[in-house]
Design a protein around this motif. Structure first.
Motif, short mmCIF file in Angstrom:
data_model
loop_
_atom_site.label_atom_id
_atom_site.label_comp_id
_atom_site.label_asym_id
_atom_site.label_seq_id
_atom_site.Cartn_x
_atom_site.Cartn_y
_atom_site.Cartn_z
N GLU A 29 -4.28 25.34 -36.42
CA GLU A 29 -4.90 25.24 -37.74
C GLU A 29 -5.51 26.57 -38.16
OE1 GLU A 29 -8.31 22.59 -40.08
OE2 GLU A 29 -7.75 22.11 -38.01
N LEU A 30 -6.10 27.27 -37.20
CA LEU A 30 -6.67 28.59 -37.49
C LEU A 30 -5.57 29.59 -37.84
CD1 LEU A 30 -9.40 29.08 -34.73
CD2 LEU A 30 -9.77 29.07 -37.19
N ALA A 31 -4.54 29.63 -37.00
CA ALA A 31 -3.46 30.61 -37.19
C ALA A 31 -2.71 30.40 -38.50
CB ALA A 31 -2.49 30.53 -36.02
N ALA A 32 -2.66 29.15 -38.96
CA ALA A 32 -1.93 28.84 -40.19
C ALA A 32 -2.61 29.41 -41.44
CB ALA A 32 -1.76 27.33 -40.34
N GLN A 33 -3.88 29.80 -41.30
CA GLN A 33 -4.63 30.26 -42.47
C GLN A 33 -4.54 31.77 -42.71
OE1 GLN A 33 -8.52 28.32 -43.17
NE2 GLN A 33 -8.21 27.29 -41.20
N VAL A 34 -3.90 32.49 -41.80
CA VAL A 34 -3.76 33.95 -41.96
C VAL A 34 -2.33 34.36 -41.68
CG1 VAL A 34 -6.16 34.42 -41.36
CG2 VAL A 34 -4.43 34.34 -39.56
N LYS A 35 -1.95 35.52 -42.20
CA LYS A 35 -0.60 36.02 -42.00
C LYS A 35 -0.48 36.71 -40.65
CE LYS A 35 2.87 39.04 -44.13
NZ LYS A 35 3.15 39.97 -45.26
N PRO A 36 0.54 36.38 -39.86
CA PRO A 36 0.71 37.05 -38.56
C PRO A 36 0.99 38.54 -38.72
CG PRO A 36 2.08 35.07 -38.73
CD PRO A 36 1.57 35.37 -40.10
N THR A 37 0.63 39.30 -37.70
CA THR A 37 0.88 40.74 -37.67
C THR A 37 1.63 41.06 -36.39
OG1 THR A 37 -1.21 41.13 -38.84
CG2 THR A 37 -0.17 43.02 -37.79
N ILE A 45 -3.81 47.03 -30.83
CA ILE A 45 -3.99 45.86 -31.69
C ILE A 45 -5.41 45.83 -32.25
CG2 ILE A 45 -3.93 43.33 -31.78
CD1 ILE A 45 -1.91 43.42 -29.47
N ARG A 46 -6.38 46.07 -31.40
CA ARG A 46 -7.78 46.19 -31.81
C ARG A 46 -8.41 47.30 -30.97
NH1 ARG A 46 -9.94 41.17 -33.70
NH2 ARG A 46 -11.95 42.25 -33.90
N PRO A 47 -9.06 48.28 -31.60
CA PRO A 47 -9.66 49.37 -30.85
C PRO A 47 -11.02 48.99 -30.27
CG PRO A 47 -10.05 49.71 -33.17
CD PRO A 47 -9.19 48.46 -33.05
N THR A 56 -8.82 37.56 -32.54
CA THR A 56 -7.38 37.82 -32.53
C THR A 56 -6.72 36.82 -31.61
OG1 THR A 56 -7.65 40.18 -33.00
CG2 THR A 56 -5.58 39.49 -31.97
N ILE A 57 -5.81 36.03 -32.16
CA ILE A 57 -5.09 35.01 -31.39
C ILE A 57 -3.70 35.52 -31.06
CG2 ILE A 57 -4.22 32.64 -31.39
CD1 ILE A 57 -6.30 31.98 -33.53
N MET A 58 -3.35 35.51 -29.79
CA MET A 58 -2.01 35.92 -29.38
C MET A 58 -1.01 34.80 -29.68
SD MET A 58 -2.04 39.00 -28.00
CE MET A 58 -0.55 38.99 -27.00
N LEU A 59 -0.01 35.09 -30.49
CA LEU A 59 1.04 34.12 -30.77
C LEU A 59 2.22 34.30 -29.83
CD1 LEU A 59 1.01 34.20 -34.69
CD2 LEU A 59 -0.22 32.65 -33.16
N SER A 60 2.54 35.55 -29.53
CA SER A 60 3.64 35.84 -28.60
C SER A 60 3.41 37.22 -28.00
CB SER A 60 4.99 35.80 -29.33
OG SER A 60 5.08 36.84 -30.29
N GLY A 61 4.07 37.47 -26.87
CA GLY A 61 3.94 38.76 -26.22
C GLY A 61 2.80 38.80 -25.23
N VAL A 62 2.55 40.01 -24.70
CA VAL A 62 1.50 40.23 -23.71
C VAL A 62 0.73 41.49 -24.09
CG1 VAL A 62 1.02 40.69 -21.26
CG2 VAL A 62 2.90 39.16 -21.88
N ALA A 63 -0.59 41.44 -23.95
CA ALA A 63 -1.44 42.59 -24.28
C ALA A 63 -2.47 42.80 -23.18
CB ALA A 63 -2.13 42.38 -25.62
N GLN A 64 -2.96 44.01 -23.06
CA GLN A 64 -3.98 44.31 -22.06
C GLN A 64 -5.33 44.51 -22.73
OE1 GLN A 64 -2.58 48.04 -20.26
NE2 GLN A 64 -4.15 49.16 -21.39
N VAL A 65 -6.36 43.99 -22.07
CA VAL A 65 -7.74 44.19 -22.52
C VAL A 65 -8.33 45.28 -21.63
CG1 VAL A 65 -9.99 43.13 -22.85
CG2 VAL A 65 -7.91 41.78 -23.21
N GLY A 66 -8.81 46.34 -22.26
CA GLY A 66 -9.33 47.46 -21.50
C GLY A 66 -10.68 47.91 -22.00
N GLU A 111 3.06 39.35 -31.47
CA GLU A 111 2.70 38.82 -32.78
C GLU A 111 1.35 38.15 -32.64
OE1 GLU A 111 5.11 36.81 -36.36
OE2 GLU A 111 4.91 35.50 -34.63
N VAL A 112 0.42 38.52 -33.50
CA VAL A 112 -0.95 38.01 -33.40
C VAL A 112 -1.44 37.56 -34.77
CG1 VAL A 112 -1.37 39.69 -31.56
CG2 VAL A 112 -2.19 40.17 -33.86
N CYS A 113 -2.54 36.80 -34.76
CA CYS A 113 -3.23 36.43 -35.98
C CYS A 113 -4.67 36.92 -35.88
CB CYS A 113 -3.22 34.90 -36.18
SG CYS A 113 -1.70 34.27 -36.89
N HIS A 114 -5.12 37.67 -36.88
CA HIS A 114 -6.51 38.11 -36.95
C HIS A 114 -7.26 37.13 -37.86
CE1 HIS A 114 -5.46 41.80 -34.92
NE2 HIS A 114 -4.59 42.12 -35.86
#
Length: 238
Positions: A29-37, A45-47, A56-66, A111-114
């Motif tokens: 429901e949250l992701a449906a309210q914004v356009k994916p990036t 993705i986010r500095p 930021t919700i991960m829709l697909s793929g893999v990201a690292q938190v540093g 692909e993520v949703c902010h």
């Protein structure tokens, strides 16, 4: 989670996994309210220091938190996959202008949703069970932090690297003709940032693993060829 033929062998290394995923449908429901990036591998993705008060919700793929330590050293704290969320604690603080302490970088095509803070708060107010989902997610993330500490407590860098590779296979591994494939193009620096070592040491150890036919590299991805031997190496028995 890997469910292939070597599941029984590598499952013992789940306790060291840095990988966090979650049930994506929880955030539908949250992701449906914004356009994916979309982001390419290596893109930020986010500095660190972000003050945009959004998750930021991960829709697909893999990201690292540093993050960067006071010493100036960069480390990878954990890795997130589909359904995982970045930025939840900083979005919920009273002062939303405070900068985040971590950064989010794509390790594959993502692909993520902010989702802005006000949409998140409306979603929670609509149904208090949604707040329980947030608590559940953050508890899962806390467990991953503990597992990373356990990984770093392993005494030698060689054992930590072997353990990291096996734990990643437990999370995202794929059976292939050569062995067990990690579908991420990990650089030596990324591995060093995870196991708290340096790029030169990691490069030397990976070269040794390749020379001894324990690991191979195909199209940038590491493949574990001799899983049994790597398990022994990870436990200090080889």
């Amino acid at each position: 989670m890997y469910i292939g033929s070597k599941r029984g062998i590598i499952s013992q290394f789940e306790r060291y996994s840095l990988y966090l995923s979650f049930e994506p449908e929880v955030w539908a429901e949250l992701a449906a309210q914004v356009k994916p990036t979309s982001y390419r591998r290596g893109e930020i993705i986010r500095p660190g220091g972000d003050t945009s008060a959004r998750i930021t919700i991960m829709l697909s793929g893999v990201a690292q938190v540093g993050t960067v330590l006071q010493s100036g050293r960069g480390i990878v704290t954990h890795i997130i996959g589909p359904g995982a969320v970045w930025g939840m604690p900083s979005t919920y603080v009273d002062d939303v202008t405070l900068p985040t302490r971590t950064s989010l970088t794509a390790m594959s095509e993502c692909e993520v949703c902010h989702v802005p803070r006000h949409i998140l708060l409306q979603w929670v107010e609509k149904d208090r069970r949604n707040y329980e989902h947030i608590i559940h997610h953050e508890c899962r993330k806390s467990l991953v932090f503990v597992q990373h500490i356990e990984l770093l407590s392993i005494p030698t860098v060689r054992c930590r690297i072997a353990t990291l590779l096996l734990s990643l296979c437990s999370s995202v591994g794929e059976d292939c003709e050569e062995g067990l494939r990690i579908p991420l193009r990990l650089t030596h620096q990324q591995i060093a940032d995870i196991v708290h070592s340096d790029r030169v040491t990691v490069a030397r150890i990976i070269s040794e693993l390749v020379k001894n036919a324990l690991v191979t590299k195909v199209r940038g991805c590491l493949i574990l060829v001799d899983v049994n031997h790597l398990c022994n190496l990870a436990m200090g028995l080889a």
